[in-house]
Design a protein around this motif. Structure first.
Motif, PDB file in Angstrom:
ATOM      1  N   THR A  14       0.833  -1.204   0.000  1.00 32.39           N
ATOM      2  CA  THR A  14       0.000   0.000   0.000  1.00 32.39           C
ATOM      3  C   THR A  14       0.862   1.245   0.000  1.00 32.39           C
ATOM      4  O   THR A  14       0.627   2.174  -0.783  1.00 32.39           O
ATOM      5  CB  THR A  14      -0.935   0.008   1.228  1.00 32.39           C
ATOM      6  OG1 THR A  14      -1.720  -1.180   1.225  1.00 32.39           O
ATOM      7  CG2 THR A  14      -1.833   1.226   1.231  1.00 32.39           C
ATOM      8  N   ASN A  15       1.866   1.288   0.848  1.00 31.75           N
ATOM      9  CA  ASN A  15       2.767   2.440   0.902  1.00 31.75           C
ATOM     10  C   ASN A  15       3.546   2.597  -0.405  1.00 31.75           C
ATOM     11  O   ASN A  15       3.770   3.725  -0.856  1.00 31.75           O
ATOM     12  CB  ASN A  15       3.743   2.316   2.066  1.00 31.75           C
ATOM     13  CG  ASN A  15       3.062   2.533   3.386  1.00 31.75           C
ATOM     14  OD1 ASN A  15       1.987   3.132   3.464  1.00 31.75           O
ATOM     15  ND2 ASN A  15       3.668   2.033   4.445  1.00 31.75           N
ATOM     16  N   TYR A  16       3.946   1.489  -1.009  1.00 30.95           N
ATOM     17  CA  TYR A  16       4.660   1.553  -2.288  1.00 30.95           C
ATOM     18  C   TYR A  16       3.789   2.189  -3.364  1.00 30.95           C
ATOM     19  O   TYR A  16       4.243   3.075  -4.084  1.00 30.95           O
ATOM     20  CB  TYR A  16       5.108   0.157  -2.737  1.00 30.95           C
ATOM     21  CG  TYR A  16       5.573   0.151  -4.172  1.00 30.95           C
ATOM     22  CD1 TYR A  16       6.820   0.641  -4.504  1.00 30.95           C
ATOM     23  CD2 TYR A  16       4.746  -0.296  -5.193  1.00 30.95           C
ATOM     24  CE1 TYR A  16       7.254   0.676  -5.826  1.00 30.95           C
ATOM     25  CE2 TYR A  16       5.155  -0.270  -6.506  1.00 30.95           C
ATOM     26  CZ  TYR A  16       6.411   0.214  -6.817  1.00 30.95           C
ATOM     27  OH  TYR A  16       6.821   0.264  -8.121  1.00 30.95           O
ATOM     28  N   VAL A  17       2.545   1.748  -3.461  1.00 31.78           N
ATOM     29  CA  VAL A  17       1.646   2.278  -4.488  1.00 31.78           C
ATOM     30  C   VAL A  17       1.390   3.766  -4.255  1.00 31.78           C
ATOM     31  O   VAL A  17       1.440   4.575  -5.192  1.00 31.78           O
ATOM     32  CB  VAL A  17       0.323   1.478  -4.518  1.00 31.78           C
ATOM     33  CG1 VAL A  17      -0.702   2.149  -5.400  1.00 31.78           C
ATOM     34  CG2 VAL A  17       0.586   0.056  -4.984  1.00 31.78           C
ATOM     35  N   ILE A  18       1.138   4.137  -3.018  1.00 28.80           N
ATOM     36  CA  ILE A  18       0.886   5.552  -2.716  1.00 28.80           C
ATOM     37  C   ILE A  18       2.134   6.384  -3.003  1.00 28.80           C
ATOM     38  O   ILE A  18       2.043   7.464  -3.600  1.00 28.80           O
ATOM     39  CB  ILE A  18       0.412   5.714  -1.260  1.00 28.80           C
ATOM     40  CG1 ILE A  18      -0.996   5.131  -1.116  1.00 28.80           C
ATOM     41  CG2 ILE A  18       0.440   7.182  -0.836  1.00 28.80           C
ATOM     42  CD1 ILE A  18      -1.505   5.071   0.295  1.00 28.80           C
ATOM     43  N   ASN A  19       3.308   5.897  -2.606  1.00 30.29           N
ATOM     44  CA  ASN A  19       4.550   6.630  -2.880  1.00 30.29           C
ATOM     45  C   ASN A  19       4.827   6.724  -4.369  1.00 30.29           C
ATOM     46  O   ASN A  19       5.326   7.744  -4.854  1.00 30.29           O
ATOM     47  CB  ASN A  19       5.735   5.975  -2.173  1.00 30.29           C
ATOM     48  CG  ASN A  19       5.705   6.175  -0.685  1.00 30.29           C
ATOM     49  OD1 ASN A  19       5.067   7.104  -0.194  1.00 30.29           O
ATOM     50  ND2 ASN A  19       6.385   5.305   0.036  1.00 30.29           N
ATOM     51  N   TYR A  20       4.529   5.648  -5.098  1.00 31.68           N
ATOM     52  CA  TYR A  20       4.736   5.649  -6.546  1.00 31.68           C
ATOM     53  C   TYR A  20       3.907   6.737  -7.213  1.00 31.68           C
ATOM     54  O   TYR A  20       4.426   7.562  -7.970  1.00 31.68           O
ATOM     55  CB  TYR A  20       4.372   4.278  -7.124  1.00 31.68           C
ATOM     56  CG  TYR A  20       4.450   4.213  -8.631  1.00 31.68           C
ATOM     57  CD1 TYR A  20       5.656   3.936  -9.256  1.00 31.68           C
ATOM     58  CD2 TYR A  20       3.321   4.441  -9.419  1.00 31.68           C
ATOM     59  CE1 TYR A  20       5.742   3.882 -10.633  1.00 31.68           C
ATOM     60  CE2 TYR A  20       3.392   4.386 -10.788  1.00 31.68           C
ATOM     61  CZ  TYR A  20       4.603   4.103 -11.399  1.00 31.68           C
ATOM     62  OH  TYR A  20       4.679   4.061 -12.761  1.00 31.68           O
ATOM     63  N   TRP A  21       2.613   6.761  -6.912  1.00 32.99           N
ATOM     64  CA  TRP A  21       1.736   7.739  -7.553  1.00 32.99           C
ATOM     65  C   TRP A  21       1.980   9.154  -7.050  1.00 32.99           C
ATOM     66  O   TRP A  21       1.848  10.123  -7.800  1.00 32.99           O
ATOM     67  CB  TRP A  21       0.272   7.335  -7.406  1.00 32.99           C
ATOM     68  CG  TRP A  21      -0.048   6.212  -8.332  1.00 32.99           C
ATOM     69  CD1 TRP A  21      -0.257   4.904  -8.000  1.00 32.99           C
ATOM     70  CD2 TRP A  21      -0.125   6.276  -9.760  1.00 32.99           C
ATOM     71  NE1 TRP A  21      -0.477   4.162  -9.125  1.00 32.99           N
ATOM     72  CE2 TRP A  21      -0.402   4.983 -10.233  1.00 32.99           C
ATOM     73  CE3 TRP A  21       0.008   7.300 -10.680  1.00 32.99           C
ATOM     74  CZ2 TRP A  21      -0.539   4.699 -11.579  1.00 32.99           C
ATOM     75  CZ3 TRP A  21      -0.134   7.020 -12.023  1.00 32.99           C
ATOM     76  CH2 TRP A  21      -0.403   5.731 -12.465  1.00 32.99           C
TER      77      TRP A  21
END
Length: 134
Positions: A48-55
């Protein structure tokens, strides 16, 4: 003293084609991020943190790029206008300010590109299940 007149038409173009779309994009992204966090509340927090950081990084690079291009264009137009009217003595502060102003969005662009690359490098570690909380 020569005064530069900026038309209402140019302001509307800047407002409707840049400022309002960026504001809508940021609001939609904020709302989407909060919804995504709620939907994945009890799931893998690292992903979840990866996806949010990516976007977040992607949107940051996009917005910084747009602001950099606008600031370069505005600064170049302003300095040209001051030179055309030979009004450098009256507008010396603004002349140098708008020449140097694109440095600020450039710094933010570099920061977000670095965050984006750093996040991409951590993608493999997240898929392997390595805990990053240490």
């Amino acid at each position: 003293m020569v005064s530069a007149v900026y038309s209402e038409k140019n302001f509307k173009i800047l407002l409707f084609y840049i400022i309002i779309p960026l504001t809508i994009l940021l609001l939609a992204f904020f709302i989407g991020t909060k919804i995504y966090e709620k939907l994945r509340k009890n799931k893998d927090i690292n992903h979840t943190n990866y996806v949010i950081n990516y976007w977040t990084s992607f949107i940051g690079v996009f917005i910084a790029s747009v602001l950099l291009s606008v600031s370069i264009g505005y600064g170049a137009a302003f300095t040209k206008l001051v030179n055309d009217y030979n009004a450098l003595d009256d507008n010396i502060f603004f002349y140098y300010f708008f020449m140097a102003f694109p440095i600020i969005p450039l710094i933010f662009l570099i920061i977000y590109i670095r965050k984006f690359i750093h996040n991409l490098r951590n993608q493999d570690k997240i898929k392997e299940g390595v805990d990053h909380s240490e």
